[in-house]
Design a protein around this motif. Structure first.
Motif, short mmCIF file in Angstrom:
data_model
loop_
_atom_site.label_atom_id
_atom_site.label_comp_id
_atom_site.label_asym_id
_atom_site.label_seq_id
_atom_site.Cartn_x
_atom_site.Cartn_y
_atom_site.Cartn_z
N GLY B 141 -9.07 -9.62 0.99
CA GLY B 141 -8.85 -8.26 1.52
C GLY B 141 -7.71 -7.97 2.18
O GLY B 141 -6.93 -7.10 2.15
N GLU B 144 -4.43 -7.90 -0.08
CA GLU B 144 -4.48 -6.82 -0.85
C GLU B 144 -3.94 -5.55 -0.01
O GLU B 144 -3.20 -4.71 -0.36
CB GLU B 144 -5.71 -6.57 -1.70
CG GLU B 144 -6.06 -7.47 -2.59
CD GLU B 144 -6.75 -6.85 -3.86
OE1 GLU B 144 -7.66 -6.53 -3.55
OE2 GLU B 144 -6.32 -7.36 -5.01
N MET B 147 -0.57 -5.82 0.42
CA MET B 147 0.14 -5.56 -0.65
C MET B 147 0.22 -4.06 -0.85
O MET B 147 1.15 -3.49 -1.22
CB MET B 147 -0.45 -6.13 -1.89
CG MET B 147 0.28 -5.96 -3.35
SD MET B 147 -1.14 -6.58 -4.30
CE MET B 147 -2.12 -5.09 -4.60
N LEU B 148 -0.65 -3.39 -0.61
CA LEU B 148 -0.84 -1.86 -0.89
C LEU B 148 -0.07 -1.06 0.10
O LEU B 148 0.72 -0.25 -0.29
CB LEU B 148 -2.44 -1.35 -0.67
CG LEU B 148 -3.41 -1.84 -2.02
CD1 LEU B 148 -4.69 -1.13 -1.51
CD2 LEU B 148 -2.79 -1.08 -3.32
N ASP B 151 3.58 -1.61 -1.44
CA ASP B 151 3.67 -0.77 -2.43
C ASP B 151 4.21 0.57 -2.26
O ASP B 151 5.12 1.09 -2.69
CB ASP B 151 2.45 -0.70 -3.45
CG ASP B 151 2.10 -1.92 -4.24
OD1 ASP B 151 3.30 -2.65 -4.51
OD2 ASP B 151 1.10 -2.31 -4.80
N GLU B 152 3.33 1.10 -1.24
CA GLU B 152 3.77 2.63 -0.71
C GLU B 152 5.16 2.62 -0.20
O GLU B 152 5.92 3.80 -0.54
CB GLU B 152 2.77 2.84 0.50
CG GLU B 152 2.60 4.26 0.71
CD GLU B 152 1.18 4.94 0.50
OE1 GLU B 152 0.97 5.86 0.92
OE2 GLU B 152 0.70 4.24 -0.50
N ARG B 155 7.79 2.11 -3.29
CA ARG B 155 7.69 3.16 -4.61
C ARG B 155 8.70 4.22 -4.33
O ARG B 155 9.46 4.48 -5.52
CB ARG B 155 6.33 4.05 -4.50
CG ARG B 155 5.63 4.17 -5.53
CD ARG B 155 4.27 4.83 -5.49
NE ARG B 155 3.20 3.86 -5.44
CZ ARG B 155 2.15 4.05 -4.88
NH1 ARG B 155 1.93 4.99 -4.06
NH2 ARG B 155 1.34 3.03 -4.75
N THR B 175 -0.49 9.60 -3.48
CA THR B 175 -1.69 9.09 -4.40
C THR B 175 -2.86 9.40 -3.50
O THR B 175 -2.88 9.50 -2.49
CB THR B 175 -1.24 7.69 -4.72
OG1 THR B 175 -0.88 6.96 -3.24
CG2 THR B 175 -0.25 7.53 -5.63
N GLU B 177 -6.08 8.53 -1.85
CA GLU B 177 -6.46 7.38 -0.97
C GLU B 177 -7.84 7.13 -1.33
O GLU B 177 -8.89 8.13 -1.40
CB GLU B 177 -6.28 7.67 0.51
CG GLU B 177 -6.13 6.71 1.57
CD GLU B 177 -5.65 6.92 2.72
OE1 GLU B 177 -5.91 6.18 3.62
OE2 GLU B 177 -5.66 8.21 3.29
N VAL B 178 -8.16 5.77 -1.57
CA VAL B 178 -9.63 5.38 -1.53
C VAL B 178 -10.38 4.72 -0.07
O VAL B 178 -9.65 4.06 0.25
CB VAL B 178 -9.61 4.49 -2.72
CG1 VAL B 178 -11.00 3.96 -2.69
CG2 VAL B 178 -9.13 5.02 -3.89
#
Lengths: 389, 388
Positions: B141, B144, B147-148, B151-152, B155, B175, B177-178
Motif C-alpha cells: 500500500g 503503490e 508510485m501513484l 506518476d501524476e 505525466r 484521471t 480518482e478511486v
C-alpha cells in the motif's frame, strides 16, 4: 528391566486404560491438523459477495462493472438503487463491500473533469475487508483508465505507448514464500502448531497431576529418583506427540485429496523444528508444574500461557509493532522460537545464524525442569500443594 | 402453590451451593478473575498500537537519480513504511531480510530514469515477505501510493510521446480518482477488529472451563445440593438452571468490566447500549453455562474437561466468520458454527458494538443462541448425573 524402563512401562499401562489420553495425544492433534487444512476451503478467498450502485447507467459504467466482475476474488451478487440500501446489505453480511458509480461519472470521464469513484468495504471484518479493498482498488484504477485507452487506440496509439503515459512508473510485486497470497498457506501450518503446543502443555500437566494418591508408588517404581521418575513418565507422551506431529505434517502436506499446502522450505526442517517444539513444550509444562505442583491451578495457568501463543507467535500481528516489553515476553514461549525458525526457513531462505540461535533456545528448555525437580520431589512426598482447591 | 415453593427452594439451595463452591475454589477464582480481568487487560495492551506502522524496508538503488531518490523519500515519508537500510545489491538485501531486520526489498533498476526519458514505462520491483499479511499489505500500500503520486507528477512531462491531437486532448485531462472507504472501522485498527472477538472468546473459554470443571468434579466427589432425596426431571431442570444462574450472575457482573468498561478505556468501538448488551449477553452466558454443564458431565474427574477445551478456543475465531466469510467456509464447518454459542455471540457483539447495529439486526444470532439454550438445557439434564 532397568528402573527407567519400569517407569516407562508403568506409564504405558496407565495410558492404555485411559481413552482421554489417547484423544489428547493422538485425536486432538490429528483433528487440529484436519481442521486447519480444511477450514479455509482451498485458501484463496474467492467470490466474496459485493454490490454495485450504478447511478450512471451508461456503456462506460457497465464496462466498469464488467471489469470488476471479472476478478475471481470478488463476485457482484447484488445491485442496489441507493447507497443506503447497499450499506444495509453490508450490515447484515449479504455483501462485504460495494462500489458507487455516480450519475455524472461518464460525462466527467469523457470531458476529463476530475471525478471520483467511491468504494466501500467491511472493515469490522478486517481480513475480508482488506481483500475486498485491494482487489477493488486495483480493478477500479484499471477500469477508470479504460476510456482513455480506448480513445488512444482509436487514434492509432499502441497500448504500450498510452500506458507509458498513464503509468510511467509501475511496480512488479513479488510476495516471497506465498506467491498467490493463499490464506491457507499463511495460517494453516502456524495455527496447527499453536493448537498443538496448547494440547502438549495441558496434557503434560494433566498426566503429572493425575498421579495424586499414586505418586508415592510412582516414585517408588523409580527407586525414589525424581529424574528417572519424570523422564520415564514423560517419554511415552513425547513419543506419542512426535508421532502425531509427523502424522499432522502428513495431513497438511501429504494427502492429495485435501489439496496439500504449498511447502516452500524443507519438510525435514519442519520435522526437526516440530521435535524441538514438542520437547520444549513438555519441559515448560513440567517446569511450571514443579514450581507449584497443584494440577488444577497449573492447568489454568498453562492454558492461558498456551492461548497467548496465538498472539505472541507474531503470526497475525507483528510483535515489532507491540510495546517493547512484549518483544521479550514473547521469547518466553517456545512457540515464538518455533515460529521464527519456521518463518525464517519458509519466507526468507533463512540464514542459519538466526535459526541456530532459536533452535538452541528451544533445546535449552530441557534444562529448565532441572532447576525445580527437587522442589517437585519434596512436594510429592509432603503432598502440601494437593490440598489446595 | 407448594410445588412452586419447593422449586424455588431447590433453586436457591443449588444457586448458593454453587456460588459457595466457586468462591472457595482457588482454581475457579484464578480462571474467572485471571481470565476476565488479567486477560482482558493483557490483550488490550498487546494490541494497543492498533495499527501496523513503519514496516521496515531495505532499498537497493541502482538508479541513483533524482527520480529514484524522490520515490525512496516518498515511501519513507509514508506512515506505513520506513526505509531501515540501503543495500548495494539484491543478495545483500536478501541477507538483511533473512536476519529479520526488514520485511521487504524495494529494488530500483539502473535504467529506471532512462526508460522514462525514452518515453517507455519504467518498472521497479518489490519483494515482500508474506509471513504476516498485515506487513505485506502495509508495504505494498505504501509503495503503490508513492508510485501513484509520482506518476501524476511525471505525466505532464510525458505528453511528447503521444501524437499531437491526443496530447492536446489529454493535456490537463484529470484521471478518475478511486477512493476507498473502510466501513465500521475508519482508522483501520487491528485492535478495533480483533479485541471484541477476543473478549467473547475469553468469556466463553474461561466460563466453559470453570463450569465443566465443577460439573465434572461434582460427579467425582458426589457432592449434591439435596442429600438423600430423589429428584425428578423437573427438579433436575431447576438445579441445572440454578447452577447456570450462579455463573451467569458472576460473569454478568464481570462482563460489565470486560465489555462495558474496557472498550471505553482503550478506545475500542462501543456503540452498543447497555440494554442491547444485556439482551445479547444473557442468552450467550446461559447457553455457554449450560454447554459447560453438559460437557463436564461426560468426564469422571475434575480436570479432564480442561484437557479438551483450551486447544480449540483458537479455532473458534475461524468458525465465527469474522476472519473468513461464513458463506465461504466449507459446508461441514458452517454447521459447527451453529453448535457453539461463541460463534453467533462474536458476530452479534461485533455487530452491536462495532457496527452500531440494532437488536433487530442480530435477531438471527439471538435465535441461534436461544435454540442452543434449549438444546444444552436438555442435554445437561439428560446426561446421567448424580442429582440426589
Amino acid at each position: 528391566m532397568s528402573v527407567f524402563w519400569r517407569v516407562v512401562w508403568r506409564e504405558v499401562g496407565i495410558i492404555s486404560h485411559r481413552p482421554l489420553l489417547w484423544i489428547a495425544t493422538i485425536g486432538v492433534p490429528l483433528f487440529s491438523a484436519l481442521f486447519m487444512t480444511t477450514i479455509f476451503g482451498n485458501g484463496a478467498i474467492q467470490e466474496i459477495p459485493i454490490g454495485v450502485v450504478d447511478d450512471s447507467f451508461t456503456a462506460i459504467s457497465r464496462d466498469i462493472v464488467r471489469t470488476i466482475d471479472s476478478s475471481p476474488t470478488i463476485n457482484i451478487t447484488h445491485r442496489y438503487t441507493s447507497s443506503s440500501e447497499a450499506l444495509a446489505a453490508v450490515r447484515n453480511r449479504e455483501i462485504y463491500g460495494y462500489v458507487v458509480l455516480p450519475h455524472d461519472l461518464t460525462r466527467n470521464m469523457v470531458c476529463g473533469t476530475r471525478s471520483t469513484i467511491p468504494y466501500y468495504y467491511h472493515y469490522a471484518f478486517m481480513s475480508i475487508g482488506a481483500q475486498v479493498e485491494s482487489t477493488l482498488r486495483t480493478l477500479l484504477t484499471m477500469a477508470s483508465l479504460d476510456p482513455i485507452i480506448v480513445t488512444a487506440n482509436e487514434m492509432g496509439v499502441s497500448e504500450r505507448q498510452i500506458m507509458a503515459f498513464l503509468e510511467p512508473l509501475n511496480s512488479d510485486i513479488h510476495p516471497l514464500g506465498n506467491a498467490s497470497l493463499n490464506y491457507r498457506t499463511y495460517l494453516a501450518e502456524p495455527f496447527f502448531f499453536i493448537m498443538f503446543q496448547i494440547i502438549i502443555l495441558i496434557t503434560t500437566v494433566y498426566v503429572l497431576g493425575s498421579e495424586k494418591s499414586h505418586s508415592k508408588e510412582w516414585l517408588a517404581t523409580a527407586n525414589s529418583n525424581i529424574f528417572t521418575a519424570l523422564a520415564g513418565k514423560l517419554l511415552p507422551y513425547a513419543f506419542a506427540f512426535i508421532a502425531s506431529g509427523i502424522a499432522a505434517l502428513y495431513v497438511m502436506y501429504g494427502i492429495k485429496g485435501l489439496a496439500p499446502l504449498e511447502l516452500y522450505g524443507s519438510l525435514w526442517g519442519l520435522v526437526a523444528a516440530m521435535l524441538g517444539l514438542v520437547v520444549a513444550s513438555i519441559s515448560l509444562a513440567l517446569f511450571t508444574y514443579s514450581l507449584f505442583p497443584n494440577m488444577t491451578i497449573v492447568l489454568s495457568a498453562v492454558s492461558m500461557i498456551g492461548s497467548l501463543g496465538a498472539t505472541l507467535s507474531g503470526i497475525t500481528f507483528p510483535i515489532a509493532s507491540m510495546h517493547p516489553i512484549f518483544h521479550y515476553v514473547a521469547l518466553i514461549l517456545p512457540i515464538r522460537h518455533f515460529t521464527l525458525i519456521v518463518q525464517n526457513q519458509l519466507y526468507t531462505e533463512g540464514s542459519y545464524g538466526v535459526v541456530w540461535l532459536h533452535a538452541a533456545i528451544l533445546g535449552a528448555y530441557c534444562l529448565l525442569p532441572l532447576l525445580t525437580a527437587s522442589h517437585l520431589h519434596k512436594s510429592i512426598i509432603s503432598g502440601n500443594y494437593e490440598k489446595i482447591e | 402453590m407448594k410445588k412452586s415453593n419447593n422449586a424455588l427452594r431447590l433453586f436457591s439451595i443449588a444457586f448458593y451451593k454453587e456460588l459457595w463452591d466457586v468462591a472457595t475454589s482457588l482454581s475457579s477464582m484464578i480462571l474467572i478473575v485471571g481470565g476476565m480481568v488479567a486477560y482482558g487487560l493483557l490483550y488490550n495492551l498487546l494490541y494497543q498500537p492498533n495499527i501496523v506502522r513503519e514496516d521496515p524496508i531495505v532499498v537497493v538503488d541502482n538508479s541513483h537519480t533524482h527520480l529514484s531518490r524522490h520515490l525512496i523519500s516518498l515511501v519513507d515519508a509514508s506512515p506505513n513504511a520506513e526505509i531501515v537500510a540501503v543495500a548495494a545489491d539484491i543478495s545483500e538485501a536478501r541477507s538483511v531480510l533473512s536476519r529479520g531486520e526488514a520485511e521487504a526489498i524495494l529494488y530500483l533498476p539502473h535504467d529506471m530514469d532512462k526508460r522514462i526519458g525514452r518515453g517507455e514505462q519504467s518498472l521497479f520491483v518489490i519483494l515482500s515477505t508474506t509471513a504476516t499479511f498485515l506487513y505485506y499489505e502495509a508495504t505494498v500500500g505504501a509503495i503503490e501510493d508513492a508510485m501513484l503520486a509520482l506518476d501524476e507528477d511525471i505525466r505532464g512531462d510525458m505528453l511528447w510521446i503521444l501524437p499531437a491531437p491526443l496530447a492536446v486532448a489529454l493535456d490537463g485531462h484529470a484521471t478518475t480518482e478511486v477512493v476507498g472507504n473502510a466501513l465500521f472501522n475508519p482508522t483501520k485498527g487491528y485492535a478495533d477488529y480483533l479485541v471484541p472477538a477476543v473478549f467473547m472468546v475469553i468469556i466463553f473459554q474461561t466460563m466453559v472451563m470453570v463450569v465443566s470443571m465443577n460439573s465434572a468434579g461434582r460427579k467425582a466427589k458426589r457432592i449434591t445440593p439435596m442429600r438423600g432425596r430423589t429428584i425428578g426431571f423437573g427438579g433436575r431442570v431447576v438445579i441445572t438452571l440454578a447452577r447456570s444462574a450462579t455463573y451467569c450472575t458472576i460473569y454478568g457482573a464481570l462482563s460489565l468490566f470486560l465489555i462495558g468498561w474496557l472498550p471505553r478505556i482503550f478506545h475500542l468501538p462501543h456503540l452498543a447500549s447497555v440494554w442491547e448488551l444485556v439482551a445479547m449477553m444473557f442468552p450467550f452466558l446461559l447457553a455457554t453455562s449450560l454447554f459447560g454443564q453438559a460437557f463436564g458431565r461426560l468426564f469422571n474427574d475434575r480436570e479432564a474437561p480442561l484437557v479438551l477445551i483450551t486447544f480449540f478456543s483458537v479455532g473458534l475465531i475461524f468458525i465465527s466468520g469474522i476472519s473468513y466469510p461464513l458463506q465461504l467456509l466449507p459446508m461441514g464447518w458452517q454447521a459447527v458454527h451453529y453448535l457453539f454459542p461463541i460463534a453467533p455471540a462474536i458476530l452479534a457483539f461485533v455487530e452491536l458494538g462495532s457496527m452500531g447495529s440494532s437488536l433487530a439486526d442480530i435477531t438471527p444470532q439471538l435465535s441461534v443462541m436461544w435454540l442452543q439454550v434449549e438444546g444444552y438445557l436438555i442435554l445437561a439434564t439428560l446426561i446421567p448425573h448424580d442429582f440426589r
